[in-house]
Motif scaffolding. Sequence first.
Motif, PDB file in Angstrom:
ATOM      1  N   THR A 469     -11.869 -33.047  -1.775  1.00 54.28           N
ATOM      2  CA  THR A 469     -12.457 -31.718  -1.591  1.00 54.28           C
ATOM      3  C   THR A 469     -12.205 -31.112  -0.224  1.00 54.28           C
ATOM      4  O   THR A 469     -12.386 -29.909  -0.043  1.00 54.28           O
ATOM      5  N   ASN A 470     -11.824 -31.926   0.739  1.00 50.37           N
ATOM      6  CA  ASN A 470     -11.657 -31.405   2.103  1.00 50.37           C
ATOM      7  C   ASN A 470     -10.355 -31.871   2.738  1.00 50.37           C
ATOM      8  O   ASN A 470     -10.361 -32.539   3.777  1.00 50.37           O
ATOM      9  N   PRO A 471      -9.203 -31.534   2.123  1.00 46.70           N
ATOM     10  CA  PRO A 471      -7.933 -31.931   2.737  1.00 46.70           C
ATOM     11  C   PRO A 471      -7.770 -31.277   4.109  1.00 46.70           C
ATOM     12  O   PRO A 471      -8.233 -30.156   4.348  1.00 46.70           O
ATOM     13  N   GLN A 472      -7.117 -31.968   5.000  1.00 46.01           N
ATOM     14  CA  GLN A 472      -6.944 -31.475   6.367  1.00 46.01           C
ATOM     15  C   GLN A 472      -5.821 -30.445   6.437  1.00 46.01           C
ATOM     16  O   GLN A 472      -4.925 -30.414   5.583  1.00 46.01           O
ATOM     17  N   THR A 473      -5.879 -29.596   7.448  1.00 47.35           N
ATOM     18  CA  THR A 473      -4.854 -28.559   7.632  1.00 47.35           C
ATOM     19  C   THR A 473      -3.917 -28.855   8.795  1.00 47.35           C
ATOM     20  O   THR A 473      -2.820 -28.303   8.868  1.00 47.35           O
ATOM     21  N   ALA A 474      -4.360 -29.711   9.701  1.00 46.62           N
ATOM     22  CA  ALA A 474      -3.485 -30.069  10.824  1.00 46.62           C
ATOM     23  C   ALA A 474      -2.357 -30.964  10.318  1.00 46.62           C
ATOM     24  O   ALA A 474      -2.543 -31.775   9.406  1.00 46.62           O
ATOM     25  N   SER A 475      -1.176 -30.778  10.933  1.00 44.28           N
ATOM     26  CA  SER A 475      -0.028 -31.546  10.470  1.00 44.28           C
ATOM     27  C   SER A 475      -0.244 -33.034  10.706  1.00 44.28           C
ATOM     28  O   SER A 475      -0.936 -33.444  11.638  1.00 44.28           O
ATOM     29  N   GLY A 476       0.340 -33.833   9.804  1.00 40.09           N
ATOM     30  CA  GLY A 476       0.235 -35.285   9.930  1.00 40.09           C
ATOM     31  C   GLY A 476       0.111 -35.948   8.568  1.00 40.09           C
ATOM     32  O   GLY A 476      -0.008 -35.276   7.537  1.00 40.09           O
ATOM     33  N   THR A 477       0.164 -37.262   8.580  1.00 34.23           N
ATOM     34  CA  THR A 477      -0.018 -38.056   7.355  1.00 34.23           C
ATOM     35  C   THR A 477      -1.391 -38.693   7.398  1.00 34.23           C
ATOM     36  O   THR A 477      -1.762 -39.318   8.395  1.00 34.23           O
ATOM     37  N   TYR A 478      -2.118 -38.561   6.309  1.00 32.24           N
ATOM     38  CA  TYR A 478      -3.479 -39.057   6.235  1.00 32.24           C
ATOM     39  C   TYR A 478      -3.563 -40.171   5.192  1.00 32.24           C
ATOM     40  O   TYR A 478      -3.151 -39.999   4.041  1.00 32.24           O
ATOM     41  N   GLY A 479      -4.105 -41.306   5.615  1.00 31.75           N
ATOM     42  CA  GLY A 479      -4.308 -42.420   4.691  1.00 31.75           C
ATOM     43  C   GLY A 479      -3.074 -43.255   4.465  1.00 31.75           C
ATOM     44  O   GLY A 479      -1.973 -42.966   4.961  1.00 31.75           O
ATOM     45  N   TYR A 526      -1.697 -38.433   1.902  1.00 31.21           N
ATOM     46  CA  TYR A 526      -0.996 -37.154   1.764  1.00 31.21           C
ATOM     47  C   TYR A 526      -0.482 -36.733   3.141  1.00 31.21           C
ATOM     48  O   TYR A 526      -0.955 -37.231   4.176  1.00 31.21           O
ATOM     49  N   THR A 527       0.488 -35.841   3.143  1.00 30.34           N
ATOM     50  CA  THR A 527       1.103 -35.361   4.381  1.00 30.34           C
ATOM     51  C   THR A 527       0.979 -33.845   4.457  1.00 30.34           C
ATOM     52  O   THR A 527       1.231 -33.146   3.464  1.00 30.34           O
ATOM     53  N   VAL A 528       0.576 -33.340   5.618  1.00 27.55           N
ATOM     54  CA  VAL A 528       0.452 -31.897   5.836  1.00 27.55           C
ATOM     55  C   VAL A 528       1.548 -31.463   6.805  1.00 27.55           C
ATOM     56  O   VAL A 528       1.710 -32.068   7.880  1.00 27.55           O
ATOM     57  N   THR A 529       2.308 -30.435   6.403  1.00 30.69           N
ATOM     58  CA  THR A 529       3.326 -29.843   7.269  1.00 30.69           C
ATOM     59  C   THR A 529       2.982 -28.378   7.479  1.00 30.69           C
ATOM     60  O   THR A 529       2.869 -27.620   6.512  1.00 30.69           O
ATOM     61  N   THR A 530       2.815 -27.936   8.727  1.00 33.29           N
ATOM     62  CA  THR A 530       2.433 -26.554   9.026  1.00 33.29           C
ATOM     63  C   THR A 530       3.664 -25.690   9.240  1.00 33.29           C
ATOM     64  O   THR A 530       4.790 -26.191   9.395  1.00 33.29           O
ATOM     65  N   ASP A 531       3.473 -24.328   9.283  1.00 32.25           N
ATOM     66  CA  ASP A 531       4.588 -23.395   9.525  1.00 32.25           C
ATOM     67  C   ASP A 531       5.220 -23.647  10.886  1.00 32.25           C
ATOM     68  O   ASP A 531       6.429 -23.568  11.053  1.00 32.25           O
ATOM     69  N   SER A 532       4.390 -23.953  11.886  1.00 33.36           N
ATOM     70  CA  SER A 532       4.933 -24.201  13.225  1.00 33.36           C
ATOM     71  C   SER A 532       5.830 -25.426  13.218  1.00 33.36           C
ATOM     72  O   SER A 532       6.837 -25.486  13.918  1.00 33.36           O
ATOM     73  N   ASP A 533       5.465 -26.415  12.374  1.00 32.66           N
ATOM     74  CA  ASP A 533       6.319 -27.601  12.258  1.00 32.66           C
ATOM     75  C   ASP A 533       7.668 -27.227  11.682  1.00 32.66           C
ATOM     76  O   ASP A 533       8.710 -27.691  12.143  1.00 32.66           O
ATOM     77  N   GLU A 534       7.663 -26.361  10.644  1.00 31.18           N
ATOM     78  CA  GLU A 534       8.915 -25.969   9.999  1.00 31.18           C
ATOM     79  C   GLU A 534       9.785 -25.155  10.960  1.00 31.18           C
ATOM     80  O   GLU A 534      11.003 -25.301  11.004  1.00 31.18           O
ATOM     81  N   THR A 535       9.114 -24.250  11.764  1.00 34.56           N
ATOM     82  CA  THR A 535       9.870 -23.448  12.734  1.00 34.56           C
ATOM     83  C   THR A 535      10.533 -24.337  13.772  1.00 34.56           C
ATOM     84  O   THR A 535      11.703 -24.156  14.122  1.00 34.56           O
ATOM     85  N   GLN A 536       9.776 -25.312  14.253  1.00 35.56           N
ATOM     86  CA  GLN A 536      10.330 -26.229  15.247  1.00 35.56           C
ATOM     87  C   GLN A 536      11.478 -27.028  14.653  1.00 35.56           C
ATOM     88  O   GLN A 536      12.495 -27.261  15.303  1.00 35.56           O
TER      89      GLN A 536
END
Length: 605
Positions: A469-479, A526-536
């Motif tokens: 119910t509360n997935p994270q938004t900051a980039s990274g791999t969780y768990g 799960y893994t979160v990738t943000t727009d800033s990560d993609e731009t970089q």
Amino acid sequence: MKRTRELSALLLTLVLAFSSLFAGITVVAAETGTNFDLSKSKEATQLNENYESDVTISLPAANYKGYLDVAFVLDGSTSHDNTNLAQAAADLLDELLNYENLTVKVSITIFGGYEPILKTTELTELTDETVEGLQEFLTADYKSLDGRSGSNLQAGVEKARSLLNADTEVDGSDKYMIILTDGGARMWYDSESGEAMSQTYLTGSNEVYWNSNEDWLYRYGDTDTTQLRSFSSIWEAGQSSTDIGKYGKTYTEYLVANASDSGIASWDTVATGDDYYTTYEAACYYAATSIVTASQEVNVCMVTYQYNPNQNYGYFTEDFKTWLESYVTRYDIEQSTNIDSKTAAAVFSKVKDRLIQLVDAGSVLVDEMGDSVDENGVAYDFDFINDISRLTLTVDGTALVVTQIDENTYGFGSDGDSSDGSTYPYVLTYYPDGTTYKDITYGECFILEINVPITKNDQVQLTYSVVLTNPQTASGTYGTYDQYGENNDGSSSYSLYTNNVARLYPVDSDGNEGDPEDFNKPTVSYTVTTDSDETQDDEDDQQSESSSSDSSSSDSSSGSGSSDNASEVISISSAQTGDSSSIIPWIVLLAGFVGMILRKMSLLS
């Protein structure tokens, strides 16, 4: 579809009638023998794009092999004195043969007296070709064989132990020793020589006695029970280094013994000596040592019947068998000989359930949804997806019909098909705000009521879904993903447990509640990738492409005989190795196209 009241009444009548078959049979489950963990497993799929995971609970476990070893141990007199009991054991083999998902192996050991083992088989797979021969082995009459007298119970148990332990393919939890005996042992087993042993003593006439109950009668008589040692006191003495068989000799030693030999008890020692244990006492003690050891390795079941119930040595053997109840599951028949066929069949119906059932009706599963913090202190929370379309329960691969009883309750199968005819075979109730069960408070959870037996032959699998119910938004791999929960130790370093606990409260085939057992806890990631990560990433790719292009141009200009066109081709090929390089050829083509237009415009002017 609901059953009619008339059908329910009929089922109840049948249950009551069937229960009457067990009159005169007492079943006592082991208390301190090895409690093997039940075969069970839990697995979770990796989170999908909606942060959902499908969780499957299996009883028995998803990887259950379906092997069963059964070692019968019979007194040489059983098939003669209790023909119906031996026949019921033989009939059990027909039933075991009918379980298509089980591979059953059977051995039969007939123990004697001064001939420790009269007959035995190896563990033999039960098939259409072998079943009849094994049944004949169980029902043959061995009472007239030489060496039978004396009942060497320990020898029979030791032989069965060796057969079961030799089969390394099968887990101890799926190995069963079934002992049929009255408990009246007078001999034990010398493992070094392979011979029978018994106490030796001199009578008043100075004769050497061996394998005889004369010592018992001289010390205790045959009716008075007030002076008898309890079996527990004998056990404690033996376990405290007292030599219970101090005056024991092998059969070979007895044959050449005479009154002047050392190590033979005098008649006075027999009567009053503190260090003298009668033939019955010593033989039962040594049998108990082997049975206790066996109970730490395999499941031990004893089908017992009375031994000389009107004599005090019958009273002692009853004490011995009762003491063993801490280590074995005992099916006791309140008869001695000529047990009737109905009673014998009822006993082995219970034995069959013990072999085949994983858990019985009345067992309960509590599954609490996962909510905790991960290794970085970030909270996570899984919710049960309360949707009938996300619930499946299969028996041997066949899905049962799911019925929504109310907002949070679901029945699987047909109403009225529970063991008592009152409800569904399986009922799942969801508690969004948690509940208390067996004095333990659980958070958000569901409880699965198991209202029918679950057998080793027909695997039951419940599949449900959870959502993070509360997935994270900051980039990274969780768990960390651990599909079956086999690699984690419950620590937060794995995190993202789909459940806090899944706990089975088992009831066995004899109606006894076992200790609660916890399932392994799968984890997901799960893994979160943000727009800033993609731009970089794009900038890194472009920088890499630029460096690669410069290097390629330098190399081609320094090569002998290379033309400009060749240089352009090499630059394009090299650029195509980057993730974003597909734009470079278009830039080159566009530049060429613009140059061509400019040249044509120059000509026109």
